[in-house]
Design a protein around this motif. Structure first.
Motif, PDB file in Angstrom:
ATOM      1  N   UNK A   6       0.826  -1.223   0.000  1.00  0.00           N
ATOM      2  CA  UNK A   6       0.000   0.000   0.000  1.00  0.00           C
ATOM      3  C   UNK A   6       0.856   1.267   0.000  1.00  0.00           C
ATOM      4  N   UNK A   7       2.082   1.138  -0.532  1.00  0.00           N
ATOM      5  CA  UNK A   7       3.027   2.275  -0.515  1.00  0.00           C
ATOM      6  C   UNK A   7       2.436   3.518  -1.169  1.00  0.00           C
ATOM      7  N   UNK A   8       1.704   3.339  -2.265  1.00  0.00           N
ATOM      8  CA  UNK A   8       1.157   4.493  -3.001  1.00  0.00           C
ATOM      9  C   UNK A   8       0.226   5.319  -2.102  1.00  0.00           C
ATOM     10  N   UNK A   9      -0.580   4.628  -1.273  1.00  0.00           N
ATOM     11  CA  UNK A   9      -1.510   5.338  -0.378  1.00  0.00           C
ATOM     12  C   UNK A   9      -0.743   6.124   0.688  1.00  0.00           C
ATOM     13  N   UNK A  10       0.312   5.503   1.220  1.00  0.00           N
ATOM     14  CA  UNK A  10       1.100   6.151   2.289  1.00  0.00           C
ATOM     15  C   UNK A  10       1.829   7.374   1.730  1.00  0.00           C
ATOM     16  N   UNK A  11       2.483   7.198   0.583  1.00  0.00           N
ATOM     17  CA  UNK A  11       3.235   8.305  -0.021  1.00  0.00           C
ATOM     18  C   UNK A  11       2.288   9.441  -0.402  1.00  0.00           C
ATOM     19  N   UNK A  12       1.135   9.106  -0.978  1.00  0.00           N
ATOM     20  CA  UNK A  12       0.167  10.142  -1.374  1.00  0.00           C
ATOM     21  C   UNK A  12      -0.345  10.901  -0.148  1.00  0.00           C
ATOM     22  N   UNK A  13      -0.597  10.189   0.954  1.00  0.00           N
ATOM     23  CA  UNK A  13      -1.090  10.841   2.178  1.00  0.00           C
ATOM     24  C   UNK A  13      -0.065  11.844   2.700  1.00  0.00           C
ATOM     25  N   UNK A  14       1.205  11.436   2.737  1.00  0.00           N
ATOM     26  CA  UNK A  14       2.261  12.348   3.215  1.00  0.00           C
ATOM     27  C   UNK A  14       2.445  13.526   2.247  1.00  0.00           C
ATOM     28  N   UNK A  15       2.376  13.230   0.940  1.00  0.00           N
ATOM     29  CA  UNK A  15       2.523  14.309  -0.055  1.00  0.00           C
ATOM     30  C   UNK A  15       1.385  15.317   0.084  1.00  0.00           C
ATOM     31  N   UNK A  16       0.183  14.815   0.302  1.00  0.00           N
ATOM     32  CA  UNK A  16      -0.973  15.714   0.463  1.00  0.00           C
ATOM     33  C   UNK A  16      -0.807  16.582   1.706  1.00  0.00           C
ATOM     34  N   UNK A  17      -0.350  15.969   2.818  1.00  0.00           N
ATOM     35  CA  UNK A  17      -0.165  16.721   4.062  1.00  0.00           C
ATOM     36  C   UNK A  17       0.895  17.812   3.875  1.00  0.00           C
ATOM     37  N   UNK A  18       2.001  17.452   3.212  1.00  0.00           N
ATOM     38  CA  UNK A  18       3.075  18.434   2.981  1.00  0.00           C
ATOM     39  C   UNK A  18       2.566  19.553   2.062  1.00  0.00           C
ATOM     40  N   UNK A  19       1.790  19.190   1.032  1.00  0.00           N
ATOM     41  CA  UNK A  19       1.264  20.204   0.104  1.00  0.00           C
ATOM     42  C   UNK A  19       0.326  21.171   0.832  1.00  0.00           C
ATOM     43  N   UNK A  20      -0.505  20.647   1.725  1.00  0.00           N
ATOM     44  CA  UNK A  20      -1.452  21.507   2.454  1.00  0.00           C
ATOM     45  C   UNK A  20      -0.699  22.469   3.377  1.00  0.00           C
ATOM     46  N   UNK A  21       0.308  21.954   4.093  1.00  0.00           N
ATOM     47  CA  UNK A  21       1.099  22.829   4.986  1.00  0.00           C
ATOM     48  C   UNK A  21       1.879  23.855   4.159  1.00  0.00           C
ATOM     49  N   UNK A  22       2.454  23.416   3.034  1.00  0.00           N
ATOM     50  CA  UNK A  22       3.204  24.348   2.166  1.00  0.00           C
ATOM     51  C   UNK A  22       2.271  25.443   1.652  1.00  0.00           C
ATOM     52  N   UNK A  23       1.050  25.058   1.297  1.00  0.00           N
ATOM     53  CA  UNK A  23       0.062  26.041   0.835  1.00  0.00           C
ATOM     54  C   UNK A  23      -0.249  27.071   1.911  1.00  0.00           C
ATOM     55  N   UNK A  24      -0.405  26.597   3.152  1.00  0.00           N
ATOM     56  CA  UNK A  24      -0.690  27.503   4.271  1.00  0.00           C
ATOM     57  C   UNK A  24       0.456  28.487   4.486  1.00  0.00           C
ATOM     58  N   UNK A  25       1.683  27.938   4.491  1.00  0.00           N
ATOM     59  CA  UNK A  25       2.870  28.791   4.714  1.00  0.00           C
ATOM     60  C   UNK A  25       2.981  29.821   3.587  1.00  0.00           C
TER      61      UNK A  25
END
Lengths: 59, 244
Positions: A6-25
């Motif tokens: 399930x690597x794709x799900x884990x990597x996508x979840x972390x990428x989404x979290x980083x993208x959301x925080x980067x967007x906020x910053x």
């Protein structure tokens, strides 16, 4: 580190979290720059708030 | 500096200018430690490596709810104590809380697909968190709808306090209803049911996300104070042009 089948799900979840925080910053940093530029423009036009004028008169 | 001094926006700007770099540095260091520990944490015996999603999903969920809690306290500050920075705090917290709630829904969905076989199900926990996101968007829209910040603050404060009823519903939804979402395993009266090898990285990430929220919130509050100064100056310029 083996993320298994399930690597794709884990990597996508972390990428989404980083993208959301980067967007906020980015939003906060660009907003700050935009507001500072506007305040500088008012300052250049000689427009100051009442409290700022009073501080200048005192000094 | 006393607590009452923080009610003065100029003093608040001065204090936060000194504190923010330290907070941002501590957040970055703790996030790096948290991500490293999350990567090194063992797999769960049932969920395998997908348990790593928990290290971002649980803090995001908690901060999504804490964001509304911060807004509710600020709403009381606006309506009861008329604190000058209360509505600034509430307005600044809304987009950040919404972002963490969105993160919770997205990461939860990506965790649900391999574990439950579906990205989404209309159970009480998932639906109440979706309602929280919609409430955040509603409050943000309300702030943008009313031009006068004082009037907007009062309307948003009332909506925020009404919406606060959703927070205990989210927390206890897994106890009150039979949901696909698992029951509480971290914050329980009888202690956490998670093994320390997974609990420790989770706690580090919880602290890191809390510091991240605090840093972003203080920075957004500073922007909001500057936005109000810009608005005041625009009105002064308009008055000067109109000859008042």
């Amino acid at each position: 580190m083996n993320l298994g089948p399930h690597a794709a799900f884990i990597v996508t979840a972390y990428a989404a979290a980083i993208a959301i925080v980067a967007g906020l910053v980015a939003w906060i940093v660009f907003d700050r720059r935009h507001l500072s530029r506007m305040l500088d423009a008012f300052d250049a036009q000689g427009i100051a708030r009442r409290s700022e004028r009073m501080n200048e008169e005192k000094s | 500096m006393t607590l009452i001094d923080l009610a003065n926006p100029t003093k608040f700007l001065s204090l936060t200018a000194r504190v923010l770099p330290w907070l941002a540095g501590a957040t970055a260091i703790l996030l790096l430690i948290g991500f490293y520990q999350a990567a090194m944490a063992p797999d769960d015996y049932q969920q395998g490596a997908t348990v790593k999603i928990m290290f971002i999903h649980v803090p995001a969920a908690l901060l999504g709810m804490i964001g509304w809690g911060v807004m509710s306290l600020a709403a009381l500050g606006t309506l009861v104590w008329r604190h000058p920075l209360a509505d600034v705090a509430a307005k600044a917290a809304a987009p950040i809380g919404a972002a963490f709630t969105l993160m919770c829904l997205v990461t939860g969905s990506l965790w649900g697909r391999p574990m439950w076989g579906t990205y989404w199900v209309w159970d009480a926990r998932l639906t109440s968190v979706l309602v929280l996101l919609l409430m955040y968007l509603g409050v943000i829209a309300l702030w943008r709808t009313i031009d006068d910040p004082t009037r907007a603050a009062r309307a948003a404060a009332v909506l925020t306090l009404v919406g606060a009823i959703n927070i205990p519903i989210i927390k206890f939804s897994v106890d009150w209803w039979n949901t696909l979402h698992q029951p509480a395993s971290v914050l329980r009266l009888d202690g956490s049911t998670i093994h320390p090898a997974i609990l420790v990285p989770l706690i580090v990430m919880l602290v890191a996300f809390t510091l991240l929220f605090l840093t972003l919130h203080l920075a957004a509050m500073r922007n909001e104070i500057l936005r109000r100064r810009v608005r005041t100056m625009m009105m002064m310029r308009a008055d000067a042009r109109a000859g008042f």
